[in-house]
Design an enzyme around this catalytic site. Structure first.
Site, mmCIF file in Angstrom:
data_model
loop_
_atom_site.group_PDB
_atom_site.id
_atom_site.type_symbol
_atom_site.label_atom_id
_atom_site.label_comp_id
_atom_site.label_asym_id
_atom_site.label_seq_id
_atom_site.Cartn_x
_atom_site.Cartn_y
_atom_site.Cartn_z
ATOM 1 N N GLU A 1 -0.754 -4.731 11.767
ATOM 2 C CA GLU A 1 -0.054 -4.531 10.534
ATOM 3 C C GLU A 1 1.209 -4.597 10.715
ATOM 4 O O GLU A 1 1.889 -5.070 9.832
ATOM 5 C CB GLU A 1 -0.260 -2.817 10.350
ATOM 6 C CG GLU A 1 0.475 -2.350 9.210
ATOM 7 C CD GLU A 1 0.227 -0.627 9.182
ATOM 8 O OE1 GLU A 1 -0.017 -0.113 8.275
ATOM 9 O OE2 GLU A 1 0.437 -0.100 10.467
ATOM 10 N N CYS A 24 5.929 6.251 4.501
ATOM 11 C CA CYS A 24 4.995 5.357 4.223
ATOM 12 C C CYS A 24 4.068 6.199 2.757
ATOM 13 O O CYS A 24 3.076 5.686 2.239
ATOM 14 C CB CYS A 24 3.787 5.260 5.297
ATOM 15 S SG CYS A 24 4.462 4.068 6.575
ATOM 16 N N HIS A 67 4.879 0.233 -0.285
ATOM 17 C CA HIS A 67 5.659 -0.804 0.588
ATOM 18 C C HIS A 67 4.901 -1.849 0.974
ATOM 19 O O HIS A 67 3.531 -1.701 0.996
ATOM 20 C CB HIS A 67 6.411 0.014 1.739
ATOM 21 C CG HIS A 67 5.312 0.618 2.760
ATOM 22 N ND1 HIS A 67 4.663 2.018 2.487
ATOM 23 C CD2 HIS A 67 4.799 0.131 3.840
ATOM 24 C CE1 HIS A 67 3.806 2.168 3.261
ATOM 25 N NE2 HIS A 67 3.761 1.140 4.212
ATOM 26 N N ASP A 81 -4.838 -10.747 -0.889
ATOM 27 C CA ASP A 81 -3.441 -11.102 -0.697
ATOM 28 C C ASP A 81 -2.534 -10.866 -1.932
ATOM 29 O O ASP A 81 -2.829 -11.363 -3.222
ATOM 30 C CB ASP A 81 -3.581 -12.725 -0.347
ATOM 31 C CG ASP A 81 -2.165 -13.272 -0.004
ATOM 32 O OD1 ASP A 81 -1.122 -12.723 0.624
ATOM 33 O OD2 ASP A 81 -1.873 -14.817 -0.479
ATOM 34 N N HIS A 82 -1.329 -10.388 -1.860
ATOM 35 C CA HIS A 82 -0.199 -10.020 -2.750
ATOM 36 C C HIS A 82 -0.995 -9.069 -3.840
ATOM 37 O O HIS A 82 -0.805 -9.189 -5.132
ATOM 38 C CB HIS A 82 0.154 -11.564 -3.774
ATOM 39 C CG HIS A 82 0.943 -12.345 -2.570
ATOM 40 N ND1 HIS A 82 0.558 -12.986 -1.600
ATOM 41 C CD2 HIS A 82 2.539 -12.343 -2.811
ATOM 42 C CE1 HIS A 82 1.866 -13.660 -0.951
ATOM 43 N NE2 HIS A 82 2.696 -13.072 -1.515
ATOM 44 N N HIS A 90 0.838 -1.163 0.043
ATOM 45 C CA HIS A 90 0.065 -0.041 0.061
ATOM 46 C C HIS A 90 0.840 1.126 -0.154
ATOM 47 O O HIS A 90 1.962 1.247 0.125
ATOM 48 C CB HIS A 90 -0.946 0.010 1.152
ATOM 49 C CG HIS A 90 -0.364 0.461 2.477
ATOM 50 N ND1 HIS A 90 -1.363 0.586 3.529
ATOM 51 C CD2 HIS A 90 1.162 0.288 3.218
ATOM 52 C CE1 HIS A 90 -0.458 0.549 4.751
ATOM 53 N NE2 HIS A 90 0.754 0.696 4.354
ATOM 54 N N HIS A 148 3.450 -5.072 3.929
ATOM 55 C CA HIS A 148 3.188 -5.666 5.249
ATOM 56 C C HIS A 148 2.761 -7.086 5.189
ATOM 57 O O HIS A 148 1.873 -7.361 4.187
ATOM 58 C CB HIS A 148 2.221 -4.913 5.886
ATOM 59 C CG HIS A 148 2.436 -3.386 6.195
ATOM 60 N ND1 HIS A 148 3.296 -3.111 7.184
ATOM 61 C CD2 HIS A 148 1.914 -2.301 5.505
ATOM 62 C CE1 HIS A 148 3.555 -1.640 6.916
ATOM 63 N NE2 HIS A 148 2.499 -1.099 6.228
HETATM 64 NI NI NI Z 1 2.315 0.618 5.518
#
Ligand code: NI
Length: 135
Positions: free
Chosen positions: A124, A34, A40, A80-81, A15, A42
């Site tokens: 997160e 961010c 980036h 996911d991904h 995100h 998570h």
């Molecule tokens: Ni983040």
């Protein structure tokens, strides 16, 4: 008689935190690294809590295989991904913070037919977690 059950899931996603309502300078100041335009990732951990009576015949609140299939279809397949900003329609207009992710996942899971959705909790990172229990 009402009991709670909590099941844990995981997905990895990318995100970028960036608000269209703020200037570039304000975005950089607020979100720091961010706000990097390239995003980036998570490894999110999601806890889904359901409540309901224990079924006399099965001894369970809900069938975990049914819950897994529902969460898989409604959330994991979609997130996911993925790049949350680009690939999840809700985050074209809302910033994909974990707060907003909780709300979106709650919205997707609250129609689970076999039990009442009590809460969605998301980690997160090892340091941050967020919870949403509906309005
Ligand atoms: Ni983040």
């Amino acid at each position: 008689m009402k009991l709670h059950l909590t099941r844990r899931y995981a997905f990895a996603a990318a995100h970028r935190l960036h608000s269209a309502q703020l200037s570039e300078e304000e975005n950089r100041r607020l979100y720091g690294k961010c706000a990097n335009p390239y995003g980036h990732g998570h490894n999110y951990h999601v806890e889904v809590t359901l409540s309901g009576p224990v079924d006399a015949a099965t001894g369970m609140i809900a069938n975990l295989a049914e819950l897994d299939a529902f969460v898989g279809r409604e959330v994991l397949d979609a997130f996911d991904h993925k790049n949350l900003n680009e690939e999840v329609p809700a985050f074209r207009s809302a910033v994909p913070t974990t707060e907003n992710l909780c709300v979106e996942i709650f919205r997707r899971l609250c129609t689970f037919p076999a039990a009442h959705l009590e809460r969605v909790r998301i980690e997160e990172t090892g340091l941050n977690s967020f919870e949403y229990a509906g309005e």
